[in-house]
Structure formats: C-alpha cells, structure tokens
Write a protein that holds these residues in place. Structure first.
Motif, short mmCIF file in Angstrom:
data_model
loop_
_atom_site.label_atom_id
_atom_site.label_comp_id
_atom_site.label_asym_id
_atom_site.label_seq_id
_atom_site.Cartn_x
_atom_site.Cartn_y
_atom_site.Cartn_z
N PHE A 128 0.63 -1.26 -0.02
CA PHE A 128 -0.04 0.03 0.02
C PHE A 128 0.83 1.26 -0.20
O PHE A 128 0.37 2.32 -0.37
CB PHE A 128 -0.95 -0.01 1.21
CG PHE A 128 -2.13 -0.84 1.05
CD1 PHE A 128 -2.94 -0.62 -0.14
CD2 PHE A 128 -2.48 -2.10 1.98
CE1 PHE A 128 -4.00 -1.65 -0.36
CE2 PHE A 128 -3.52 -2.66 1.82
CZ PHE A 128 -3.97 -2.59 0.79
N LEU A 129 1.79 1.11 0.69
CA LEU A 129 2.92 2.53 0.59
C LEU A 129 3.44 2.44 -1.00
O LEU A 129 3.38 3.68 -1.15
CB LEU A 129 4.12 2.16 1.72
CG LEU A 129 3.59 2.44 2.80
CD1 LEU A 129 5.06 2.18 3.80
CD2 LEU A 129 3.57 3.88 3.16
N PHE A 130 3.80 1.70 -1.39
CA PHE A 130 4.41 1.61 -2.90
C PHE A 130 3.17 2.15 -3.85
O PHE A 130 3.32 3.13 -4.99
CB PHE A 130 4.78 0.51 -3.45
CG PHE A 130 6.30 0.22 -3.04
CD1 PHE A 130 7.16 1.12 -3.69
CD2 PHE A 130 6.74 -0.59 -2.06
CE1 PHE A 130 8.63 1.04 -3.41
CE2 PHE A 130 8.14 -0.73 -1.91
CZ PHE A 130 9.18 -0.07 -2.62
N SER A 131 1.72 2.08 -3.41
CA SER A 131 0.75 2.24 -4.50
C SER A 131 0.61 3.66 -4.22
O SER A 131 0.42 4.49 -4.93
CB SER A 131 -0.40 1.44 -3.96
OG SER A 131 -1.62 2.00 -4.70
N PHE A 132 0.59 4.21 -2.66
CA PHE A 132 0.68 5.52 -2.61
C PHE A 132 1.71 6.58 -3.06
O PHE A 132 1.30 7.42 -3.72
CB PHE A 132 0.79 5.83 -1.01
CG PHE A 132 0.86 7.15 -0.50
CD1 PHE A 132 -0.43 8.09 -0.55
CD2 PHE A 132 2.01 7.61 -0.09
CE1 PHE A 132 -0.10 9.29 -0.25
CE2 PHE A 132 2.10 9.04 0.57
CZ PHE A 132 0.96 9.97 0.26
N VAL A 133 2.77 6.02 -3.18
CA VAL A 133 3.83 6.80 -3.65
C VAL A 133 3.49 6.80 -5.43
O VAL A 133 3.89 7.87 -5.86
CB VAL A 133 5.23 6.03 -3.58
CG1 VAL A 133 6.25 6.73 -4.55
CG2 VAL A 133 5.69 6.20 -2.06
N CYS A 134 3.29 5.87 -6.02
CA CYS A 134 2.87 6.00 -7.54
C CYS A 134 1.69 6.88 -7.89
O CYS A 134 1.91 7.62 -8.70
CB CYS A 134 2.57 4.51 -7.87
SG CYS A 134 4.02 3.37 -7.97
N HIS A 135 0.88 6.66 -6.84
CA HIS A 135 -0.33 7.70 -7.17
C HIS A 135 -0.02 9.07 -7.05
O HIS A 135 -0.53 9.88 -7.68
CB HIS A 135 -1.54 7.32 -6.34
CG HIS A 135 -2.39 6.13 -6.88
ND1 HIS A 135 -3.11 6.20 -8.12
CD2 HIS A 135 -2.47 4.90 -6.29
CE1 HIS A 135 -3.43 4.98 -8.37
NE2 HIS A 135 -3.27 4.28 -7.40
N SER A 136 0.79 9.54 -5.93
CA SER A 136 1.16 10.68 -5.50
C SER A 136 2.32 11.35 -6.83
O SER A 136 2.18 12.42 -7.26
CB SER A 136 2.02 10.67 -4.46
OG SER A 136 1.36 10.23 -3.25
N LEU A 137 2.96 10.32 -7.45
CA LEU A 137 3.98 10.90 -8.46
C LEU A 137 3.00 11.15 -9.50
O LEU A 137 3.15 11.97 -10.59
CB LEU A 137 4.98 9.84 -8.68
CG LEU A 137 6.21 9.91 -7.74
CD1 LEU A 137 7.03 8.73 -7.97
CD2 LEU A 137 6.94 11.08 -7.56
N SER A 138 2.02 10.19 -10.00
CA SER A 138 1.12 10.51 -11.11
C SER A 138 0.54 11.75 -10.78
O SER A 138 0.27 12.56 -12.02
CB SER A 138 0.18 9.40 -11.00
OG SER A 138 -0.86 9.53 -11.99
N ILE A 139 0.10 12.27 -9.63
CA ILE A 139 -0.67 13.44 -9.44
C ILE A 139 0.34 14.73 -9.85
O ILE A 139 -0.08 15.74 -10.63
CB ILE A 139 -1.25 13.64 -7.95
CG1 ILE A 139 -2.34 12.58 -7.70
CG2 ILE A 139 -1.68 15.01 -7.81
CD1 ILE A 139 -2.68 12.59 -6.49
N ARG A 140 1.62 14.34 -9.51
CA ARG A 140 2.57 15.51 -9.73
C ARG A 140 2.74 15.57 -11.24
O ARG A 140 2.57 16.90 -11.86
CB ARG A 140 3.90 15.11 -9.18
CG ARG A 140 5.03 16.02 -9.60
CD ARG A 140 6.55 15.42 -9.07
NE ARG A 140 7.46 16.30 -9.50
CZ ARG A 140 8.40 15.87 -10.58
NH1 ARG A 140 7.86 14.88 -11.28
NH2 ARG A 140 9.01 16.66 -10.87
N PHE A 141 2.87 14.69 -12.09
CA PHE A 141 2.90 14.61 -13.46
C PHE A 141 1.79 15.10 -14.24
O PHE A 141 1.83 16.03 -15.10
CB PHE A 141 3.27 13.35 -14.25
CG PHE A 141 4.83 12.80 -13.97
CD1 PHE A 141 5.82 13.57 -14.71
CD2 PHE A 141 5.20 11.98 -13.11
CE1 PHE A 141 6.99 13.35 -14.56
CE2 PHE A 141 6.36 11.47 -13.01
CZ PHE A 141 7.51 12.09 -13.81
N THR A 142 0.51 14.77 -13.62
CA THR A 142 -0.85 15.33 -14.19
C THR A 142 -1.03 17.01 -14.09
O THR A 142 -1.40 17.62 -15.01
CB THR A 142 -1.91 14.43 -13.66
OG1 THR A 142 -1.40 13.29 -13.82
CG2 THR A 142 -3.21 14.91 -14.53
#
Length: 241
Positions: A128-142
């Motif tokens: 779940f921590l890795f999932s949170f990191v991936c979604h946070s980075l996705s928000i940054r790029f978007t």
C-alpha cells in the motif's frame, strides 16, 4: 513441527504472487512489442493524439483539457488517500498490543504464529505504501500537464511541444496504472490473513479477469483492421479516379 504449520504459506503464497508477476511481465512485453493488441497501448496512442489536438486548437478546447485532467487528478487522489488510510490502519494494527490472531487460530490454515502474522501485515503495508507513492507521483506529472497544455506554442526553442506534454501525460498514466495494479495485488495478500489457500485462489482468479480487461479482443481488432483496409482501398480508388 514449524515446517508442518507453514509449508502451505511457503508454497502457495509465492506461487500466487508469481502468477500475478508473470502475467504483468508478459503484459509489459506485449505493450512494448504489440501495443495495439493491448488496451494500455491503444489508450496511450489515443492520449498522444488528444494532447496534439488540444494544443493545436487550444483556444476552443482549453476548458475541456482542464476538466479532463482534473477528473484524472481526482481519481489518483482518491486512490492515494485510500492507500495511505489503509497504511495507517495497518500500522495501528501492527503496533497494537492486542493480539488479533487468537480469535482466528481455529479458522486459519497454514502458519499463524506471531512472526507470520506480523509478516502478513508488514507485506500489506509495503504494498500500500508503494501504491501511495505511485499515485502521488502520478498527480505530480498530471498537474504539470495541466499547466503546460494551455501554454502558447514555444516556437523559439520548441521545448514545450505536444510531444513533451504527451510524454509527461504518459508518465503520469503509467504511474497511475502501476499504483492501481499494486492495489489489486494487495487483494490476495489481504486474504492471507485467513490462510494461504485463499491467496492462491484469488491470484488465479485475478489473472484471467485482468487479461479480459487488458487485451483487445481478436474480433474487434480484426474488424478494425478490415475497416482500415477498406478505407485504404477507397482512398486508392479515389486517387485513381
């Protein structure tokens, strides 16, 4: 005696995890070699065309671009929030002095000692921590795309081009996809609390479900191919006339 208690965990849990990992490695190979046979590759191509069309006619479509990207950011934010809330809950369970394994001892197959229970929850916490990191980075790029897609064309240097903005958008969607897949793979691990048999059964069920969602069906692909051939033939005939 300890081996007799945990042999199902040692065999079935890595086997179920290997099924999911093997499928995603094969899916990545298909996206790289035959992108239009997969939904991921087809959607990626469509998004690049969308960015190019939006930036060419930005005065008329700027509101559409902002609303579309806002909806994408909201989806990633929801998944990131859910992941971090689950992480907080698991951290509270791990640090709790109450032993939750006692009422489950009679219902759990495989090992259910203190070390195994801690291993189950720590594994879920990491996923779940890795999932949170991936979604946070996705928000940054978007968010970066949200600003750059409405910029006027950079004719002097050509840095902020549709290709560059499209690449940023693809990175955001790739991270969003990875975060979602990690979230899906946590489902079998959550069932590990009740035993390794459910982990393997859930993994074996998840793979065909994802396959039906990830790949373009052969009939649809053949229909699209035949339509392209008919269109090409008509263009050739018109050119001859």
């Amino acid at each position: 005696m300890e081996w007799k208690k945990c042999y199902l965990d040692v065999i079935l849990v890595p086997l179920g995890f290997s099924l999911c990992m093997g499928y995603h490695v094969w899916l990545w190979h298909k996206v790289r070699t035959q992108p239009f046979s997969t939904v991921i590759g087809t959607n990626s191509r469509g998004r690049r065309f969308w960015v190019s069309a939006i930036m060419k006619d930005n005065e008329k479509k700027n509101i559409l671009a902002v609303q579309t990207l806002r909806n994408t950011i909201m989806g990633s934010t929801l998944m990131a929030t859910t992941s971090i809330l689950l992480c907080c809950g698991l951290a509270a369970v791990i640090s709790s002095t109450y032993s939750i394994k006692k009422p489950l001892n009679d219902a759990v197959y495989g090992a259910h000692g203190e070390f195994m229970v801690a291993l189950k929850y720590v594994t879920l916490l990491v996923i779940f921590l890795f999932s949170f990191v991936c979604h946070s980075l996705s928000i940054r790029f978007t968010n970066q795309v949200n600003f750059l897609i409405n910029c006027p064309p950079d004719t002097s240097s050509g840095v902020v081009s549709p290709e560059y903005v499209g690449e940023l958008l693809e990175r955001g969607f790739a991270l969003n996809t990875v975060g979602n897949r990690l979230f899906y793979m946590a489902m079998p691990l959550m069932l590990w609390v009740f035993g390794p048999v459910l982990v393997f059964l859930c993994s074996a069920t998840l793979v065909p479900v994802l396959y039906n969602l990830d790949f373009v069906f052969a009939a649809a692909a053949e229909k699209r191919k035949s339509g392209a051939e008919v269109g090409g033939g008509n263009e050739h005939d018109c050119g001859s006339v």
